[in-house]
Design a protein around this motif. Structure first.
Motif, short mmCIF file in Angstrom:
data_model
loop_
_atom_site.label_atom_id
_atom_site.label_comp_id
_atom_site.label_asym_id
_atom_site.label_seq_id
_atom_site.Cartn_x
_atom_site.Cartn_y
_atom_site.Cartn_z
N GLY A 11 0.81 -1.21 0.00
CA GLY A 11 0.00 0.00 0.00
C GLY A 11 0.84 1.26 0.00
N LYS A 12 1.91 1.25 0.78
CA LYS A 12 2.80 2.42 0.84
C LYS A 12 3.47 2.65 -0.51
CE LYS A 12 4.88 5.66 3.27
NZ LYS A 12 4.15 6.80 3.86
N ALA A 13 3.90 1.58 -1.16
CA ALA A 13 4.55 1.70 -2.46
C ALA A 13 3.58 2.23 -3.52
CB ALA A 13 5.11 0.35 -2.90
N LEU A 14 2.35 1.74 -3.51
CA LEU A 14 1.36 2.22 -4.48
C LEU A 14 1.01 3.67 -4.23
CD1 LEU A 14 -1.08 -0.83 -4.76
CD2 LEU A 14 0.81 -0.22 -6.27
N ALA A 15 0.93 4.06 -2.96
CA ALA A 15 0.63 5.45 -2.64
C ALA A 15 1.71 6.37 -3.17
CB ALA A 15 0.49 5.63 -1.12
N GLU A 16 2.96 5.96 -3.05
CA GLU A 16 4.08 6.78 -3.51
C GLU A 16 4.08 6.89 -5.04
OE1 GLU A 16 8.95 6.80 -3.32
OE2 GLU A 16 7.79 5.92 -1.67
N GLU A 17 3.80 5.78 -5.72
CA GLU A 17 3.84 5.79 -7.18
C GLU A 17 2.65 6.51 -7.80
OE1 GLU A 17 4.02 2.73 -11.03
OE2 GLU A 17 4.30 1.94 -8.99
N PHE A 18 1.46 6.26 -7.25
CA PHE A 18 0.24 6.75 -7.91
C PHE A 18 -0.35 7.99 -7.24
CE2 PHE A 18 0.60 2.34 -9.24
CZ PHE A 18 0.38 2.45 -10.61
N GLY A 19 0.20 8.41 -6.10
CA GLY A 19 -0.27 9.64 -5.48
C GLY A 19 -0.19 10.84 -6.39
N PRO A 20 0.90 11.02 -7.14
CA PRO A 20 0.97 12.16 -8.06
C PRO A 20 -0.09 12.14 -9.16
CG PRO A 20 3.16 11.30 -7.63
CD PRO A 20 2.19 10.32 -7.05
N HIS A 21 -0.74 10.98 -9.36
CA HIS A 21 -1.80 10.86 -10.36
C HIS A 21 -3.19 11.02 -9.75
CE1 HIS A 21 1.15 9.45 -13.32
NE2 HIS A 21 1.65 8.71 -12.35
N GLY A 22 -3.25 11.45 -8.48
CA GLY A 22 -4.54 11.68 -7.85
C GLY A 22 -5.14 10.49 -7.15
N VAL A 23 -4.37 9.40 -7.06
CA VAL A 23 -4.85 8.19 -6.40
C VAL A 23 -4.38 8.17 -4.95
CG1 VAL A 23 -4.76 5.66 -6.39
CG2 VAL A 23 -4.85 6.90 -8.57
N ARG A 24 -5.26 7.82 -4.04
CA ARG A 24 -4.86 7.68 -2.64
C ARG A 24 -4.97 6.21 -2.24
NH1 ARG A 24 -7.62 10.43 1.50
NH2 ARG A 24 -9.49 10.74 0.24
N VAL A 25 -3.92 5.73 -1.59
CA VAL A 25 -3.86 4.33 -1.15
C VAL A 25 -3.53 4.31 0.33
CG1 VAL A 25 -2.83 2.06 -1.53
CG2 VAL A 25 -2.98 3.69 -3.43
N ASN A 26 -4.40 3.69 1.11
CA ASN A 26 -4.18 3.60 2.56
C ASN A 26 -4.50 2.20 3.06
OD1 ASN A 26 -3.59 6.48 3.50
ND2 ASN A 26 -5.44 6.79 2.28
N THR A 27 -3.95 1.89 4.23
CA THR A 27 -4.20 0.62 4.89
C THR A 27 -4.89 0.88 6.22
OG1 THR A 27 -2.25 -0.40 3.88
CG2 THR A 27 -3.09 -1.43 5.87
N ILE A 28 -5.87 0.04 6.53
CA ILE A 28 -6.51 0.05 7.85
C ILE A 28 -6.11 -1.24 8.55
CG2 ILE A 28 -8.69 0.00 9.11
CD1 ILE A 28 -9.94 1.53 6.77
N SER A 29 -5.50 -1.11 9.73
CA SER A 29 -4.99 -2.27 10.46
C SER A 29 -5.75 -2.45 11.77
CB SER A 29 -3.49 -2.11 10.73
OG SER A 29 -2.76 -2.22 9.53
N PRO A 30 -6.73 -3.33 11.78
CA PRO A 30 -7.48 -3.57 13.01
C PRO A 30 -6.74 -4.50 13.96
CG PRO A 30 -8.74 -4.17 11.02
CD PRO A 30 -7.31 -4.04 10.64
N GLY A 31 -7.07 -4.34 15.26
CA GLY A 31 -6.74 -5.36 16.24
C GLY A 31 -7.85 -6.39 16.23
N PRO A 32 -8.12 -7.05 17.34
CA PRO A 32 -9.19 -8.04 17.37
C PRO A 32 -10.54 -7.43 17.00
CG PRO A 32 -7.78 -8.27 19.30
CD PRO A 32 -7.37 -7.00 18.62
N VAL A 33 -11.18 -8.01 15.99
CA VAL A 33 -12.49 -7.57 15.53
C VAL A 33 -13.48 -8.69 15.77
CG1 VAL A 33 -13.84 -6.73 13.56
CG2 VAL A 33 -11.41 -6.12 13.77
N ARG A 34 -14.66 -8.35 16.22
CA ARG A 34 -15.65 -9.38 16.56
C ARG A 34 -16.21 -10.01 15.29
NH1 ARG A 34 -17.82 -10.09 21.41
NH2 ARG A 34 -17.32 -7.95 22.02
N THR A 35 -15.43 -10.95 14.75
CA THR A 35 -15.82 -11.70 13.56
C THR A 35 -15.67 -13.19 13.85
OG1 THR A 35 -13.60 -11.74 12.60
CG2 THR A 35 -15.00 -9.84 12.07
N ALA A 36 -15.93 -14.00 12.82
CA ALA A 36 -15.87 -15.45 12.98
C ALA A 36 -14.50 -15.94 13.42
CB ALA A 36 -16.27 -16.13 11.68
N VAL A 37 -13.44 -15.20 13.09
CA VAL A 37 -12.09 -15.60 13.50
C VAL A 37 -12.03 -15.79 15.02
CG1 VAL A 37 -9.70 -14.81 13.67
CG2 VAL A 37 -10.96 -14.53 11.53
#
Length: 259
Positions: free
Chosen positions: A160-186
């Motif tokens: 995600g960081k690499a894509l943000a750096e390459e494509f940010g100048p073209h108007g694209v935003r790339v971000n990551t969301i990193s959750p801790g424990p989420v109440r899901t089936a896992v």
């Protein structure tokens, strides 16, 4: 159905949990949502008529999903790389994880995002859109019983960081969301991480989940809900904070670092 003024989103791994919550929130924000999953749940069918059955762990699966979205909608404004997988948990640790385990986890967690992003980026760049990767705090806090998953999520954040750096100048935003424990089936279903850790602690899964926030040092006192991840996705694409790019946003209830 194509509409040049509409906002169109592709969500992977959307049949349940975080993916379903994200698809629901985007639908409620007025997005046309193309949702991909190996099995299309009844809940997902209610959210979008464009629920696509697809194996995202195969080389052609992510491209097929993206191509379907472009054919149906004319373009893509947002790609949410949510699908992930592991053959774990691996209670016997690193030495028990086989090449097949690694290939499965990397294929579904990392390469699916690589392939979906590669297919979607020409359209996203044209429409100055977004890519959001759903990562994990395990990318920063490796867990021995999830060594393959942790490594794959770390690679996803780096991508995600690499894509943000390459494509940010073209108007694209790339971000990551990193959750801790989420109440899901896992955590809540038999055979998952919740079961493994509960057995190690010698208690029932329900008792373990009740005590988890305190035991993990989560200062909020509760696990993250899928809808909270979805709300953060909606915020990132809202235009309210257009200078967030290449970020890894943690939502973990204040998870204690040393645990």
């Amino acid at each position: 159905m194509a509409d040049a003024k509409a906002r169109n989103a592709v969500v992977t791994g959307a049949s349940k949990g975080i993916g379903l919550a994200v698809a629901t929130a985007l639908r409620d924000e007025g997005f046309h949502v193309v949702a991909g999953a190996r099995t299309i749940s009844a809940e997902l069918k209610e959210i979008t008529p464009l629920a696509v059955p697809v194996d995202l762990g195969t080389p052609d699966g992510p491209g097929y999903l993206v191509d379907t979205a472009i054919a149906e909608l004319g373009g893509i404004d947002l790609l949410v790389n949510n699908v992930a997988g592991t053959t774990g948990p691996h209670p016997r640790g690193f030495l028990s994880v086989t090449d097949d385990d690694w290939q499965h986890t990397l294929g579904l967690t990392l390469l699916s995002a690589v392939r979906a992003s590669r297919a979607a980026l020409p359209s996203i760049r044209e429409r100055r859109g977004h890519i959001i990767n759903i990562g994990s705090v395990n990318s920063r806090r490796p867990a021995p019983h999830l060594v393959d998953y942790s490594a794959a999520k770390a690679a996803l954040a780096n991508l995600g960081k690499a894509l943000a750096e390459e494509f940010g100048p073209h108007g694209v935003r790339v971000n990551t969301i990193s959750p801790g424990p989420v109440r899901t089936a896992v955590w809540t279903e038999p055979g998952g991480t919740g079961d493994l850790l509960a057995k190690k602690a010698g208690i029932a899964r329900e008792e373990f989940l009740h005590a988890l926030p305190a035991n993990f040092g989560m200062s909020t006192g509760h696990m993250t809900e899928p809808a909270e991840i979805a709300a953060l996705v909606v915020f990132l694409v809202s235009g309210s904070a257009p200078n967030i790019n290449g970020s890894d946003l943690v939502i973990d209830g204040g998870l204690r670092n040393e645990v």
